[in-house]
Design a protein around this motif. Structure first.
Motif, PDB file in Angstrom:
ATOM      1  N   LEU A  65      28.134-107.246  99.478  1.00 44.75           N
ATOM      2  CA  LEU A  65      26.959-107.930  98.952  1.00 44.75           C
ATOM      3  C   LEU A  65      27.095-109.416  99.263  1.00 44.75           C
ATOM      4  CD1 LEU A  65      27.766-105.596  96.608  1.00 44.75           C
ATOM      5  CD2 LEU A  65      25.653-106.482  95.626  1.00 44.75           C
ATOM      6  N   PHE A  66      26.083-109.961  99.887  1.00 41.28           N
ATOM      7  CA  PHE A  66      26.068-111.377 100.240  1.00 41.28           C
ATOM      8  C   PHE A  66      24.927-112.048  99.468  1.00 41.28           C
ATOM      9  CE2 PHE A  66      27.714-109.049 103.865  1.00 41.28           C
ATOM     10  CZ  PHE A  66      28.854-109.761 104.216  1.00 41.28           C
ATOM     11  N   ALA A  79      13.562-103.315 102.447  1.00 44.79           N
ATOM     12  CA  ALA A  79      13.287-104.563 101.735  1.00 44.79           C
ATOM     13  C   ALA A  79      13.388-104.303 100.235  1.00 44.79           C
ATOM     14  CB  ALA A  79      11.901-105.081 102.099  1.00 44.79           C
ATOM     15  N   LEU A  80      14.182-105.107  99.541  1.00 48.47           N
ATOM     16  CA  LEU A  80      14.381-104.927  98.103  1.00 48.47           C
ATOM     17  C   LEU A  80      13.557-105.898  97.277  1.00 48.47           C
ATOM     18  CD1 LEU A  80      18.249-104.378  97.966  1.00 48.47           C
ATOM     19  CD2 LEU A  80      16.444-102.643  97.963  1.00 48.47           C
ATOM     20  N   LEU A  92      20.899-102.640 103.914  1.00 41.84           N
ATOM     21  CA  LEU A  92      21.176-102.123 105.250  1.00 41.84           C
ATOM     22  C   LEU A  92      22.107-100.920 105.125  1.00 41.84           C
ATOM     23  CD1 LEU A  92      21.938-105.512 107.075  1.00 41.84           C
ATOM     24  CD2 LEU A  92      19.718-104.436 106.695  1.00 41.84           C
ATOM     25  N   GLU A  93      21.757 -99.827 105.808  1.00 43.08           N
ATOM     26  CA  GLU A  93      22.544 -98.597 105.738  1.00 43.08           C
ATOM     27  C   GLU A  93      22.697 -98.000 107.127  1.00 43.08           C
ATOM     28  OE1 GLU A  93      21.533 -96.254 101.852  1.00 43.08           O
ATOM     29  OE2 GLU A  93      19.634 -97.062 102.606  1.00 43.08           O
ATOM     30  N   MET A 116      25.272-102.307 102.999  1.00 41.53           N
ATOM     31  CA  MET A 116      25.437-103.696 102.577  1.00 41.53           C
ATOM     32  C   MET A 116      24.105-104.228 102.079  1.00 41.53           C
ATOM     33  SD  MET A 116      25.646-106.084 105.999  1.00 41.53           S
ATOM     34  CE  MET A 116      27.094-105.233 106.595  1.00 41.53           C
ATOM     35  N   ILE A 117      24.170-105.245 101.251  1.00 37.84           N
ATOM     36  CA  ILE A 117      22.974-105.926 100.748  1.00 37.84           C
ATOM     37  C   ILE A 117      23.127-107.407 101.031  1.00 37.84           C
ATOM     38  CG2 ILE A 117      21.678-106.557  98.668  1.00 37.84           C
ATOM     39  CD1 ILE A 117      22.394-103.814  97.522  1.00 37.84           C
ATOM     40  N   VAL A 118      22.082-107.987 101.602  1.00 37.74           N
ATOM     41  CA  VAL A 118      22.059-109.418 101.896  1.00 37.74           C
ATOM     42  C   VAL A 118      20.891-110.034 101.143  1.00 37.74           C
ATOM     43  CG1 VAL A 118      21.942-111.196 103.660  1.00 37.74           C
ATOM     44  CG2 VAL A 118      23.063-109.013 104.171  1.00 37.74           C
TER      45      VAL A 118
END
Length: 552
Positions: free
Chosen positions: A264-265, A373-374, A415-416, A446-448
């Protein structure tokens, strides 16, 4: 003989069906949205209980408003499902704190509930033309092996109507209870790493994040300089860096991802110093991770988003009242309030998320990577490219629709997939790192997020103590920042766990207000008169055949 067989056949079938039902447990939920079903993870938690778990639901009483009465019924249905799979190890009761008649006992109980985080809600309603006020306790207390956990039953997006918020509360019930059960029964905890050496903020600024993570996970403060790698961690968080990440650490992050690590960023695109009366210019933050992100499929832009339709408040002097300044809360477009979410378990039924000085994120072509998109802004945005002037005086002007026409902007992506290393074809056989180097990742996630402040809590100016994560001092409301963080972590490291309970959907099926108004009489006839007529007809016909059968 045939008549005797027929008379015995039906009881025999009933006996066989009952024997089968005893030997083989079977349930079928026929509702469209599977309202009476719970996830496999929830079943696993309650079926594996070593000792009884007790739930005391405080949402009770004879005078509950209609919406809360439905919520109570939904709670009872959900707990009934847990008991089906947990058996004698799951027990629940309902208790109304308002039922106490002794004022001293009632006050002592409410004080003890306050200490446990239970804060009643005052609900205003009308009864027979008179306004009424009811104190409601939308909470439950879960106890297991001498430990206790408080469960909030009323959850949802504060920007929605009361009916929609209650509906979201129904949908969240299984997840809320399952999370509490997991916290009380968990034995093996996941390992989360926090890479704090690249931020100038103190640990107290991340107190909300740290406390929230330590409730469910083992948290480690990672020293990148002395760590050979980050392997062994279930997830790695980079919180609001404002110091350039060195090449060695970047390589370790890349190889952590290649080995299936979850990351996670929370990183800013622009760096904002203190804002004076004349404002300041936000400059690009050179994190040294831009090429890494680009390789993985996204681009963190050097810009700043202003949201003209949804923004948090800041206190500003708008004039004078006598000899004293008149301070009023005014929307500050540099602080977007996110109420536009992507389709994901992470953001389902999430409250508004507060962001500050955030940048936009674009996607780039990357084979084998799915991007969700979150967090997204409203369509009424304006993009300021670096260097961007940031000033509080901006809040004094109104939003011009012609100016704020940038469209929706995404500030967080999930992102997966299988990622390609930034160092692919760059590590020579003679390089000491080549032996353990991986050019392609295992399936990972991951999540940015382009806002480092999203996980930073404010401090109380008087006491210096940290505020809750997501708490806004102006509105005195706690936004959904903490829930977003915890949902994100759950999704990354516990993909087959209770996070799947957030996928439950209970659809609202409201009546057409115009049709019910214009066809009120017909609807009443269909629902009241016709069923009564059918019952009368059935009774007359049955009576006719009964008299005819026994006439002789």
């Amino acid at each position: 003989m045939n008549k005797t067989i027929r008379s015995l056949l039906f009881p025999l079938i009933l006996v066989v069906v009952n024997i089968i039902s005893i030997l083989f447990f079977f349930r079928k939920d026929l509702t469209e949205e599977k309202r009476y079903s719970i996830s496999d993870a929830s079943k696993s938690i309650v079926s594996g209980l070593e000792e009884p778990i007790e739930i005391e639901v405080l949402l009770d009483g004879d005078e509950l408003p209609g919406g809360f009465e439905r919520l109570k019924q939904a709670v009872e249905e959900t707990l009934g499902e847990f008991k089906t799979y947990g058996g004698a190890n799951v027990s629940y009761t309902f208790f109304d704190p308002n039922s106490l008649t002794n004022p001293e006992e009632k006050k002592a109980l409410i004080d003890s509930l306050y200490f446990k985080g239970v804060q009643p809600t005052n609900v205003f309603d009308t009864d027979g033309g008179r306004k009424t006020e009811t104190m409601v306790f939308p909470f439950a207390l879960v106890s297991y092996q001498g430990k206790e956990q408080t469960v909030l039953l009323l959850q949802g997006n504060q920007a929605l109507s009361a009916e929609e918020k209650l509906n979201q509360s129904y949908e969240n019930l299984e997840y809320s209870f399952a999370s509490a059960f997991r916290k009380l029964t968990i034995k093996e905890r996941k390992r989360i790493g926090l890479l704090t050496e690249f931020t100038s903020l103190e640990p107290i600024n991340f107190a909300g994040l740290i406390n929230a993570l330590q409730e469910y996970y083992d948290l480690y403060f990672v020293d990148a300089a002395t760590s050979e790698s980050f392997l062994g961690l279930d997830a790695l968080i980079l919180p609001k860096p404002d110091i350039r990440i060195d090449d060695s650490t970047k390589y370790k992050i890349d190889q952590y991802v290649m080995n299936g690590g979850k990351t996670l960023f929370f990183i800013d695109g622009l760096k904002v110093d203190s804002i004076g009366l004349q404002g300041t210019y936000a400059q690009p933050f050179e994190s040294n991770l831009q090429d890494l992100f680009f390789k993985y499929g996204i681009r963190l832009n050097y810009d700043m988003i202003k949201d003209g339709a949804s923004a948090a408040m800041v206190p500003l002097v708008v004039g004078n009242m006598g000899d004293k300044p008149n301070i009023q809360p005014i929307p500050y477009r540099f602080f977007p309030l996110i109420n536009n979410f992507g389709q994901s378990l992470i953001t389902k039924n999430l409250d508004l998320v507060e962001s500050k000085f955030t940048s936009s994120i674009d996607t780039v072509l990357s084979s084998g990577i799915s991007k969700t998109a979150l967090l997204k802004t409203t369509p009424y945005t304006k993009i300021l490219n670096a260097p961007a002037l940031v000033t509080y005086n901006d809040a004094r002007s109104n939003t011009d629709q012609q100016e704020y026409n940038g469209g929706e902007k995404t500030i967080a992506y999930l992102l997966e997939g299988k990622f390609s290393s930034l160092y692919e074809n760059r590590i020579l056989p003679s390089d000491p790192r080549s032996g353990a180097f991986k050019a392609k990742s295992e399936p990972t996630k991951m999540i940015v997020c382009s806002d480092g402040d999203l996980i930073v809590n404010e401090l109380d100016r008087r006491t210096g103590e940290p505020m809750p994560l997501g708490y806004d001092k102006v509105s005195q409301h706690t936004f959904g920042n903490k829930d977003f963080l915890m949902n994100a972590i759950d999704y990354l490291v516990d993909e087959n766990g209770v996070i799947n309970a957030r996928g439950k959907e209970v659809k609202l099926r409201p009546l057409d207000a115009i049709k019910t108004r214009d066809n009120r009489t017909q609807i009443q006839l269909v629902n009241l008169v016709i069923p009564s007529i059918l019952i009368i007809i059935f009774g007359l016909v049955r009576g006719f055949f009964w008299r005819r059968k026994y006439a002789h």
